[in-house]
Design a protein around this motif. Structure first.
Motif: not given
Ligand code: FAD
Length: 484
Positions: A45-52
């Motif tokens: 999930d790109i959103k999760d990756m961005r959060k990280l």
């Protein structure tokens, strides 16, 4: 063994194919080509990756990218239904400078810098970091011109000045009705700031400081924003009081009026074309006994009384200067972070290239092998990706260290920001070169950015503290660090 055999086969095949092929040309391969950025799917999930990775203020980042995509000033291009923005490096130096200014004015009008200097606290600092990171991904000139104005000029007012400076200058700086620059470096002295030759004296009859460039080597050099647009500068100068040199101090000086005319007794000349960063107007400045009010001394650490007495609680000029400069670490923090983002830009481009570019086939008539399937290509790029992830997390750590700073943590922030700035920017230059080569000829096309970024970002190892000098300082502090 199997891999080695595979590789030899590819090369053999290449040699066998060297005689003219009897096959007719087919357009199928061309027609089936689709750039990966338009069709790529992700197993995460790109959103999760961005959060990280990006960690904070994701919505604000998207809003800012959105503003850029909507404006012609940011050179948007539609490809496969997606909008991509990137500066046009083919423009002349003058055009690039005007575009940088217009982009700042556009973002300002949309409220992108609201609160950057007039609000306090962790929230605004994180918002500022996020906004600045987006600007840095777009263009180094935009990042640098904003950085000089908000973080060097604005930071000098915030950290070197006291309440009356804050009240007088910060709001006008935030709304860009004054445009600031930061005049520290001279032709004769860059890394050795204590050796600066600009001299300031105090005239108690008029209550003014008199700032002078006594010789050619004392001319201010490389001053970002000075050549075309800045209206004010903070000038670093030796302060001579009653014949005693009290060391380097900082003064506010107006250099242009509101119509852009250079003020009396000030001379400004352009630094000329550079290998990159041509959207920033770097200039040289001479001061011919320029008079400024006593209040223009940034007096957080030392002051001069109306009758001309030097006042400071720190006796030693070297210690005084160190205490004075200590809070201004944000420039190095920003540079460290932005260099990691550029590594990401270059790696994303070169890995996408390696996922579409095919070179040589295993057997005659077999599809050619994707670059990224070659172990040598993987070994070239994957360790750099891993390193960049590590540096990205480290940059986030540095950001938190900075945002949660206390007077006691200044020294640690100095050590971490200096060493990270040097390590990340050096690393970025290596990554840019490797990625440029990994893209072959396409890496040299300015539109593809990777090669161009080398010229744009090279300066990061020199400004805001030359990397080698920063590492020497870190080394010295750690050497002297008390061992328990
Ligand atoms: C594009 C650009 C924008 C800039 N913007 C600004 C600005 O807005 N405001 C501003 O004030 N300045 C600005 N600068 C100046 C910048 O901060 C200086 O260039 C930098 O501090 C290095 O100083 P220098 O160029 O005099 O290099 P030098 O100090 O002459 O260093 C040259 C080399 O000698 C080495 N060296 C120096 N001393 C030692 C030593 N003791 N031991 C071993 N090696 C040493 C250094 O590592 C370096 O490799 C800018 C510079 C550039 C190029």
């Amino acid at each position: 063994m199997e891999q080695a055999f595979k590789r030899t086969q590819i090369l053999t095949n290449h040699l066998l194919q060297s005689s003219p092929s009897s096959q007719t040309l087919s357009s199928n391969a061309c027609l089936s080509y689709s750039p990966p950025e338009l069709s790529e799917s992700y197993a995460f999930d790109i959103k999760d990756m961005r959060k990280l990775i990006d960690r904070h203020n994701l919505e604000e980042r998207d809003w800012l990218f959105g503003l850029m995509k909507q404006s012609k000033l940011f050179n948007p291009k539609v490809r496969g239904g997606k909008v991509f923005v990137s500066p046009d490096y083919n423009q002349s130096m003058e055009q690039q400078r005007e575009m940088t200014l217009k982009r700042i004015e556009y973002l300002l009008e949309k409220g992108a810098f609201k609160g950057w200097l007039t609000e306090k606290g962790e929230d605004i600092e994180m918002r500022k970091f996020a906004g600045f990171e987006v600007c840095s991904i777009y263009d180094h000139s935009l990042f640098t011109k904003l950085g000089v104005h908000f973080f060097l000029w604005g930071g000098a007012i915030q950290f070197f000045g006291t309440k009356h400076h804050h009240d007088k200058w910060l709001r006008d700086t935030e709304n860009y009705s004054i445009k600031g620059c930061f005049a520290m470096t001279e032709l004769g002295h860059g890394s050795n700031v204590r050796g600066l030759e600009t001299v300031t004296t105090y005239d108690s009859n008029t209550g003014e400081f008199v700032i002078n460039t006594p010789c050619e080597s004392a001319q201010k050099y490389w001053i970002g924003g000075a050549s075309n647009h800045a209206t004010h500068t903070v000038v670093f100068s030796q302060l001579h009081i009653n014949g005693t040199n009290q060391g380097v101090h900082a003064f506010i000086v107006q250099i242009r009026d509101a119509d852009g005319n250079i003020c009396p007794n000030i001379r400004i000349v352009d630094c000329g074309h550079k290998i990159g960063l041509n959207g920033v107007d770097n200039g040289r400045i001479w001061f011919d006994n320029v008079r400024v009010p006593r209040e223009n001394l940034l007096n957080s650490v030392a002051d001069v009384s109306p009758d001309g007495k030097y006042l400071s609680s720190i006796e030693n000029p070297d210690q005084r200067f160190a205490a004075f400069m200590a809070p201004l670490t944000v420039g190095r923090v920003n540079i460290a972070i932005s260099s990691v983002y550029q590594s990401k830009v270059a790696l994303a481009t070169s890995i996408r290239y390696a996922l579409t570019r095919r070179a040589f086939s295993l057997k005659q008539n077999d599809p050619e092998v994707l670059l990224l399937d070659y172990p040598s290509h993987q070994r070239r790029l994957f360790p750099l990706v891993a390193k960049t992830y590590a540096m990205s997390f480290a940059a986030n750590y540095l950001k938190m260290l900075y945002v949660k700073r206390t007077p006691q943590s200044n020294k640690i922030i100095h050590i971490v920001s200096s060493s990270f700035k040097a390590t990340f920017t050096w690393n970025n230059m290596q990554i840019l070169q490797e990625c440029r080569e990994a893209c072959g000829g396409q890496g040299l096309k300015t539109e593809n950015r990777v090669g161009q970024l080398k010229g744009e970002y090279d300066v990061q190892s020199t400004f805001e503290g030359d990397n080698l000098i920063l590492m020497q300082q870190v080394n010295k502090i750690l050497d002297d660090w008390p061992r328990s």
